[in-house]
Design a protein around this motif. Structure first.
Motif, PDB file in Angstrom:
ATOM      1  N   GLU A   1      -8.795  11.335   7.413  1.00  0.00           N
ATOM      2  CA  GLU A   1      -9.113   9.916   7.337  1.00  0.00           C
ATOM      3  C   GLU A   1      -9.255   9.320   8.734  1.00  0.00           C
ATOM      4  O   GLU A   1      -8.565   9.741   9.656  1.00  0.00           O
ATOM      5  CB  GLU A   1      -8.001   9.172   6.580  1.00  0.00           C
ATOM      6  CG  GLU A   1      -8.398   8.842   5.159  1.00  0.00           C
ATOM      7  CD  GLU A   1      -7.392   7.923   4.508  1.00  0.00           C
ATOM      8  OE1 GLU A   1      -7.518   6.709   4.670  1.00  0.00           O
ATOM      9  OE2 GLU A   1      -6.472   8.440   3.845  1.00  0.00           O
TER      10      GLU A   1
ATOM     11  N   GLY B   1      -4.943  -2.032   7.074  1.00  0.00           N
ATOM     12  CA  GLY B   1      -5.570  -1.685   8.360  1.00  0.00           C
ATOM     13  C   GLY B   1      -5.249  -2.722   9.424  1.00  0.00           C
ATOM     14  O   GLY B   1      -4.996  -2.394  10.585  1.00  0.00           O
TER      15      GLY B   1
ATOM     16  N   ARG C   1     -11.284   0.648  11.611  1.00  0.00           N
ATOM     17  CA  ARG C   1     -10.652   1.011  10.347  1.00  0.00           C
ATOM     18  C   ARG C   1     -11.396   0.378   9.168  1.00  0.00           C
ATOM     19  O   ARG C   1     -11.619   1.026   8.134  1.00  0.00           O
ATOM     20  CB  ARG C   1      -9.184   0.570  10.351  1.00  0.00           C
ATOM     21  CG  ARG C   1      -8.421   0.820   9.078  1.00  0.00           C
ATOM     22  CD  ARG C   1      -8.288   2.286   8.759  1.00  0.00           C
ATOM     23  NE  ARG C   1      -7.780   2.511   7.408  1.00  0.00           N
ATOM     24  CZ  ARG C   1      -8.162   3.478   6.608  1.00  0.00           C
ATOM     25  NH1 ARG C   1      -9.036   4.378   7.001  1.00  0.00           N
ATOM     26  NH2 ARG C   1      -7.660   3.614   5.400  1.00  0.00           N
TER      27      ARG C   1
ATOM     28  N   ILE D   1     -13.218   2.150   5.997  1.00  0.00           N
ATOM     29  CA  ILE D   1     -12.975   1.841   4.584  1.00  0.00           C
ATOM     30  C   ILE D   1     -14.301   1.478   3.910  1.00  0.00           C
ATOM     31  O   ILE D   1     -14.645   1.988   2.844  1.00  0.00           O
ATOM     32  CB  ILE D   1     -11.976   0.667   4.430  1.00  0.00           C
ATOM     33  CG1 ILE D   1     -10.617   1.023   5.036  1.00  0.00           C
ATOM     34  CG2 ILE D   1     -11.820   0.275   2.957  1.00  0.00           C
ATOM     35  CD1 ILE D   1      -9.649  -0.152   5.116  1.00  0.00           C
ATOM     36  N   TYR D   2     -15.063   0.607   4.575  1.00  0.00           N
ATOM     37  CA  TYR D   2     -16.286   0.066   3.963  1.00  0.00           C
ATOM     38  C   TYR D   2     -17.307   1.167   3.685  1.00  0.00           C
ATOM     39  O   TYR D   2     -17.865   1.266   2.600  1.00  0.00           O
ATOM     40  CB  TYR D   2     -16.873  -1.009   4.871  1.00  0.00           C
ATOM     41  CG  TYR D   2     -17.968  -1.797   4.197  1.00  0.00           C
ATOM     42  CD1 TYR D   2     -17.665  -2.825   3.308  1.00  0.00           C
ATOM     43  CD2 TYR D   2     -19.313  -1.503   4.434  1.00  0.00           C
ATOM     44  CE1 TYR D   2     -18.653  -3.540   2.676  1.00  0.00           C
ATOM     45  CE2 TYR D   2     -20.315  -2.208   3.804  1.00  0.00           C
ATOM     46  CZ  TYR D   2     -19.980  -3.234   2.924  1.00  0.00           C
ATOM     47  OH  TYR D   2     -20.975  -3.933   2.286  1.00  0.00           O
TER      48      TYR D   2
ATOM     49  N   ARG E   1      -8.806  -2.542  -2.718  1.00  0.00           N
ATOM     50  CA  ARG E   1      -9.643  -2.517  -1.523  1.00  0.00           C
ATOM     51  C   ARG E   1      -9.194  -3.592  -0.533  1.00  0.00           C
ATOM     52  O   ARG E   1      -9.069  -3.333   0.661  1.00  0.00           O
ATOM     53  CB  ARG E   1     -11.089  -2.770  -1.944  1.00  0.00           C
ATOM     54  CG  ARG E   1     -12.049  -1.882  -1.208  1.00  0.00           C
ATOM     55  CD  ARG E   1     -13.438  -1.916  -1.781  1.00  0.00           C
ATOM     56  NE  ARG E   1     -14.351  -1.315  -0.835  1.00  0.00           N
ATOM     57  CZ  ARG E   1     -14.457  -0.011  -0.649  1.00  0.00           C
ATOM     58  NH1 ARG E   1     -13.732   0.823  -1.364  1.00  0.00           N
ATOM     59  NH2 ARG E   1     -15.297   0.474   0.245  1.00  0.00           N
TER      60      ARG E   1
ATOM     61  N   ASP F   1     -16.662   4.386   3.872  1.00  0.00           N
ATOM     62  CA  ASP F   1     -15.964   5.623   3.531  1.00  0.00           C
ATOM     63  C   ASP F   1     -16.205   6.724   4.567  1.00  0.00           C
ATOM     64  O   ASP F   1     -16.524   7.870   4.240  1.00  0.00           O
ATOM     65  CB  ASP F   1     -16.403   6.105   2.135  1.00  0.00           C
ATOM     66  CG  ASP F   1     -15.385   7.082   1.547  1.00  0.00           C
ATOM     67  OD1 ASP F   1     -14.214   7.021   1.966  1.00  0.00           O
ATOM     68  OD2 ASP F   1     -15.766   7.893   0.694  1.00  0.00           O
TER      69      ASP F   1
ATOM     70  N   THR G   1       0.835  -1.207   0.000  1.00  0.00           N
ATOM     71  CA  THR G   1       0.000   0.000   0.000  1.00  0.00           C
ATOM     72  C   THR G   1       0.871   1.259   0.000  1.00  0.00           C
ATOM     73  O   THR G   1       0.488   2.279  -0.569  1.00  0.00           O
ATOM     74  CB  THR G   1      -0.952   0.030   1.216  1.00  0.00           C
ATOM     75  OG1 THR G   1      -0.199  -0.189   2.416  1.00  0.00           O
ATOM     76  CG2 THR G   1      -2.013  -1.039   1.107  1.00  0.00           C
TER      77      THR G   1
ATOM     78  N   TYR H   1      -7.969   6.853  10.431  1.00  0.00           N
ATOM     79  CA  TYR H   1      -6.882   5.875  10.419  1.00  0.00           C
ATOM     80  C   TYR H   1      -6.132   5.978  11.747  1.00  0.00           C
ATOM     81  O   TYR H   1      -6.069   5.028  12.514  1.00  0.00           O
ATOM     82  CB  TYR H   1      -5.942   6.177   9.244  1.00  0.00           C
ATOM     83  CG  TYR H   1      -4.955   5.086   8.926  1.00  0.00           C
ATOM     84  CD1 TYR H   1      -5.058   4.369   7.745  1.00  0.00           C
ATOM     85  CD2 TYR H   1      -3.911   4.766   9.788  1.00  0.00           C
ATOM     86  CE1 TYR H   1      -4.142   3.363   7.436  1.00  0.00           C
ATOM     87  CE2 TYR H   1      -3.010   3.762   9.490  1.00  0.00           C
ATOM     88  CZ  TYR H   1      -3.115   3.071   8.316  1.00  0.00           C
ATOM     89  OH  TYR H   1      -2.219   2.081   8.026  1.00  0.00           O
TER      90      TYR H   1
ATOM     91  N   LEU I   1      -6.206  -2.414   1.255  1.00  0.00           N
ATOM     92  CA  LEU I   1      -6.516  -1.442   2.304  1.00  0.00           C
ATOM     93  C   LEU I   1      -6.907  -2.147   3.598  1.00  0.00           C
ATOM     94  O   LEU I   1      -6.508  -1.734   4.690  1.00  0.00           O
ATOM     95  CB  LEU I   1      -7.657  -0.512   1.865  1.00  0.00           C
ATOM     96  CG  LEU I   1      -7.291   0.582   0.864  1.00  0.00           C
ATOM     97  CD1 LEU I   1      -8.495   1.495   0.633  1.00  0.00           C
ATOM     98  CD2 LEU I   1      -6.106   1.409   1.356  1.00  0.00           C
ATOM     99  N   TYR I   2      -7.698  -3.219   3.468  1.00  0.00           N
ATOM    100  CA  TYR I   2      -8.082  -3.962   4.672  1.00  0.00           C
ATOM    101  C   TYR I   2      -6.860  -4.606   5.329  1.00  0.00           C
ATOM    102  O   TYR I   2      -6.683  -4.549   6.539  1.00  0.00           O
ATOM    103  CB  TYR I   2      -9.137  -5.028   4.339  1.00  0.00           C
ATOM    104  CG  TYR I   2     -10.503  -4.453   4.071  1.00  0.00           C
ATOM    105  CD1 TYR I   2     -11.269  -3.891   5.092  1.00  0.00           C
ATOM    106  CD2 TYR I   2     -11.041  -4.454   2.781  1.00  0.00           C
ATOM    107  CE1 TYR I   2     -12.522  -3.350   4.848  1.00  0.00           C
ATOM    108  CE2 TYR I   2     -12.300  -3.920   2.529  1.00  0.00           C
ATOM    109  CZ  TYR I   2     -13.036  -3.368   3.561  1.00  0.00           C
ATOM    110  OH  TYR I   2     -14.268  -2.831   3.314  1.00  0.00           O
TER     111      TYR I   2
END
Lengths: 209, 209, 209
Positions: free
Chosen positions: B151, B97, B190, B194-195, B90, B197, B19, B153, B93-94
């Motif tokens: 974000e 996280g 997190r 992401i899911y 995607r 947004d 990432t 995060y 990203l998971y």
């Protein structure tokens, strides 16, 4: 030998300070900024290296490098119009490349001698010694950093450090000869890049979207 | 248990490198830059943590993380078009996280075990472990940093580290269970961000003038 | 005396956090960013100083400074419209200048006491203590750094640290009086710069091309 190393170090430190100041002079920096950025360019890489190594920072044991860097920075400020002559500036780039070669091998050697993170540690720390100061300077000055520039600068440095680590590992009896050859190799590649204005070929660059 | 931790660390390191590279690939970075920025994203946070702790930098004692990060970075460079598929990205990203959750709790745990600046030290160092590498990457790449991005995060990471410190302080006999729950909590928040947004709500943002 | 120093430190830390947050509030930062950037402005300089010195980071031994900085940051977030009143903001600038003077002399003193890189080390570390936190904040927030701003901020700090080192070297029996005078000197110059809006004169700035 010791003495040769010392004088090469002197030249490299001053060259780094001069090219460091010239790199940001066109942004309108005041004299204090010139001193700070010249100093950081010259001694920043070695400082990060020593912090990561957990060793005393080199300039705390010998201030000569600080004075040289400050002196060269003031000189560059005063004689800016001299140093920005294309002919002179080109010379400075070559000396800077020589300095990078020296600092890289010095840094790798220090990490190797301390047995730090072998075999990959000396390569990482050699690269940091050579380019770390310039990176901090560019960040503080708001410039695009070397990492994003496609210049052939860090790549020769990295290859040279890898070669030197191979020498130290497989033919340690030739460490001295190896260090000179690796230094000359870095300098040769860098000089070629300056002379022919070589850059990283397109196929090794990610596609901009 | 040890082995599970090791494999989670392997996955997290590689996910961070992937990432990390994807985050800057659209700027046209050369292969060397990809290696440096992938490596820094993956091991930068832990490096700052260990420097602040005054402990030996973790990758000087086990180079596996360096190799994994370099390998994942090269892979990302070569297979860029694979990783930038929305579906795959995607997934990345998971996993990223998940990596952040793991690194945060690991970092907090290391500081707690060393008795460093209790009780606030482990929280600060957990957060630095999780986001420090990404911050250096963004600074070197000239990108807006996470701190300015709104974000969700760093906030889950911080909450998780606070919760873990509370566990270690008040119910140390449940340290292991607590670490797993805090990790899952960070990852859950997190993943939700992401899911759906999710971003930081407006009322928690200073007014632009 | 000890107690006076403590309270000056308290005021300086809070002032740094407040002005640190105000400096970036107009960019739309979320509460987490406010906490991070306020904290870094207040304790970042001392953290870098201690890392370079190889000493334990000061806030690992006394968390009061972390709490003060976090508290002041939240307060600034909540009461932003109060602090941005021109009259109040001006007051904050003076207190911030006072904080810089205190941190600079403290930092130089710590390096001198440790015998670090005499005579140039204490000056460098005093300057880093005073301006290092603000530099990291600006880098993380994507702002032009102090180094590029032509503000009379770092120059008074540097002159004060130089003067203090001269005192410690030549008239150590007046160290206490010297530290107060150097601090007041830094503050006086900085206050004059704020009051009359003084900047670095043009002749000390490199020519923009």
């Amino acid at each position: 030998m010791e003495q040769i190393q010392f004088w090469i170090g002197v030249i490299a430190t001053m060259a780094f300070a001069v090219t460091g100041v010239l790199a940001i002079a066109d942004r309108g920096v005041d004299l204090f900024g010139v001193l700070v950025l010249g100093l950081i360019t010259a001694i920043g890489g070695g400082t990060i290296r020593d912090i990561i190594l957990g060793a005393p920072v080199f300039w705390s044991e010998n201030q000569i490098y600080v004075w040289l860097a400050l002196g060269a920075s003031v000189l560059t400020f005063v004689a800016e119009s001299f140093f920005t002559q294309p002919q002179i500036y080109r010379w400075m780039l070559y000396i800077d490349g020589f300095g990078a070669a020296l600092f890289a091998i010095q840094g790798a050697d220090k990490a190797w001698t301390m047995g730090y993170g072998l075999p990959v540690g000396p390569v990482i720390l050699g690269v940091i010694t050579a380019i770390g100061g310039g990176l901090i300077r560019d960040i503080l000055a708001g410039r695009k950093t070397l990492i994003m520039s496609h210049e052939l600068y860090a790549i020769p440095v990295t290859l040279g450090c890898c070669a030197y680590v191979l020498v130290l590992n497989f033919i340690p009896q030739y460490a001295l000869e190896g260090s000179v050859i690796c230094m000359l190799g870095i300098f040769g590649l860098r000089a070629a890049a300056i002379y022919w204005d070589l850059r990283v070929p397109r196929m090794f660059i990610t596609k901009t979207r």
